[in-house]
Design an enzyme around this catalytic site. Structure first.
Site, PDB file in Angstrom:
ATOM      1  CE  LYS A  50       6.828 -26.544 -12.899  1.00 11.89           C
ATOM      2  NZ  LYS A  50       7.935 -26.955 -13.750  1.00 11.89           N
ATOM      3  CD  GLN A  94      10.915 -25.624 -15.569  1.00 11.44           C
ATOM      4  OE1 GLN A  94      10.416 -25.815 -14.464  1.00 11.44           O
ATOM      5  NE2 GLN A  94      10.213 -25.755 -16.680  1.00 11.44           N
ATOM      6  CG  ASP A 117       9.240 -33.097 -13.285  1.00 15.37           C
ATOM      7  OD1 ASP A 117       8.033 -32.836 -13.157  1.00 15.37           O
ATOM      8  OD2 ASP A 117      10.044 -32.354 -13.862  1.00 15.37           O
TER       9      ASP A 117
END
Ligand code: NAP
Length: 279
Positions: A50, A94, A117
């Site tokens: 990422k 994460q 997200d």
């Protein structure tokens, strides 16, 4: 038969070029912050990918790595700081978090406008209402693959195997918003094939190899394999019996090289979109 393979790697590369050009045209640098708590082994590779992708398109990428025994309040304080930071337009926590942390509370602490997200309940609500804002990246990647291959969900029968917040539910909702008739299957569904055999589009997001085999689909179905399973020797495979199903499907995503690269491209897209609407 025409080539049935949907090349997510090539499409993602093209989208990343477009995002790079858009970033270069801005008078500011979009910024993504990644919050990583602990040392979950798979997370490190994902985070590295990422960050590299961000840098390649000219975005700012900042990693905040906290020790595994961090307290809930420390994580919340970090997120609050990032919510206020004008250089940061996207915040990604994460997963998985260490078990002692309250995942739902951490997600709800993220400013919904920076929730790249798409997991904040407010963003789930917008998606549910049909007026999506920030949507989870993998489902967006699935929809982009369908669109790029001319698959129009309207009027189609779609089956989604898996009902997670991250993949199954949002992908089904996006398909429904595009006027497909959607069935959600999961671990309590007694006979998956009963549904998949009638489906025009099958999305598999389970995390178990061979969940979908050729005898379970109708000829010409479009099959999207979201699964990532690590076999012995570190080889990666999806949830679909690729060889068998590709003989019968009109389109299919490979693993690797299908949905995975699209997920990262959509993270960049979400970060750019969040930056463009930031005050
Ligand atoms: P998850 O949260 O573990 O959800 C798995 C889903 O599969 C659950 O809804 C579960 O049902 C269902 N399921 C489990 N066993 C089943 C069975 N035998 N038959 C039917 N359904 C079954 O996983 P996830 O986060 O959605 O991820 C799914 C897969 O996609 C994983 O392999 C993950 O690594 C991969 N993934 C890939 C990407 C990418 O970028 N390519 C991104 C995210 C995830 P219940 O709800 O009843 O338990």
């Amino acid at each position: 038969m025409e080539n049935p393979i949907m090349d997510g790697k090539a499409l993602a590369a093209q989208l990343r070029q477009e995002i790079k050009a858009r970033c270069e045209s801005l008078h500011f640098q979009p910024g993504l912050a990644v919050v990583w708590v602990g040392d979950h082994p798979a997370s490190e590779i994902y985070i590295r990918h990422k960050q590299k992708a961000c840098e390649q398109v000219g975005m700012l990428s900042v990693l905040h790595h906290l020790p595994a025994d961090s307290a809930q309040d420390e994580v919340l304080a970090l997120i609050e700081g990032l919510n206020q930071d004008p250089q940061i337009h996207g915040i990604l926590v994460q997963m998985p978090l260490p078990e002692h942390l309250d995942e739902a509370q951490v997600i709800e602490a993220i400013d919904p406008a920076k929730d790249v997200d798409g997991l904040h309940p407010m963003n789930s609500g917008y998606l549910f209402s049909g007026a999506a804002r920030l949507v989870p990246c993998t489902p967006l990647g699935v929809m982009a693959l369908l669109k790029a291959h001319g698959v129009e969900p309207a009027g189609k029968q779609a089956v989604v195997i898996g009902r997670s917040q991250l993949v199954g539910k949002p992908v089904g909702m996006l398909l429904l918003n595009e006027h497909a008739s959607v069935s959600f299957l999961h671990s309590r569904t007694p006979d998956l094939a009963r549904y998949t055999r009638d489906a025009d589009i099958v999305v598999v997001a389970v995390g178990r190899p061979n969940t979908l085999t050729a005898d379970m689909i109708k000829p010409g179905a479009v099959v999207i394999d979201v699964g990532i399973n690590r076999l012995e020797g570190r080889k990666i495979t999806g949830d679909v019996d690729f060889y068998g199903v590709s003989q019968k499907a009109s389109l299919i995503t490979p693993v690797p090289g299908g949905v995975g690269p699209m997920t990262i491209a959509m993270l960049l897209q979400n970060t750019l979109n969040a930056a463009l609407v930031s005050p």
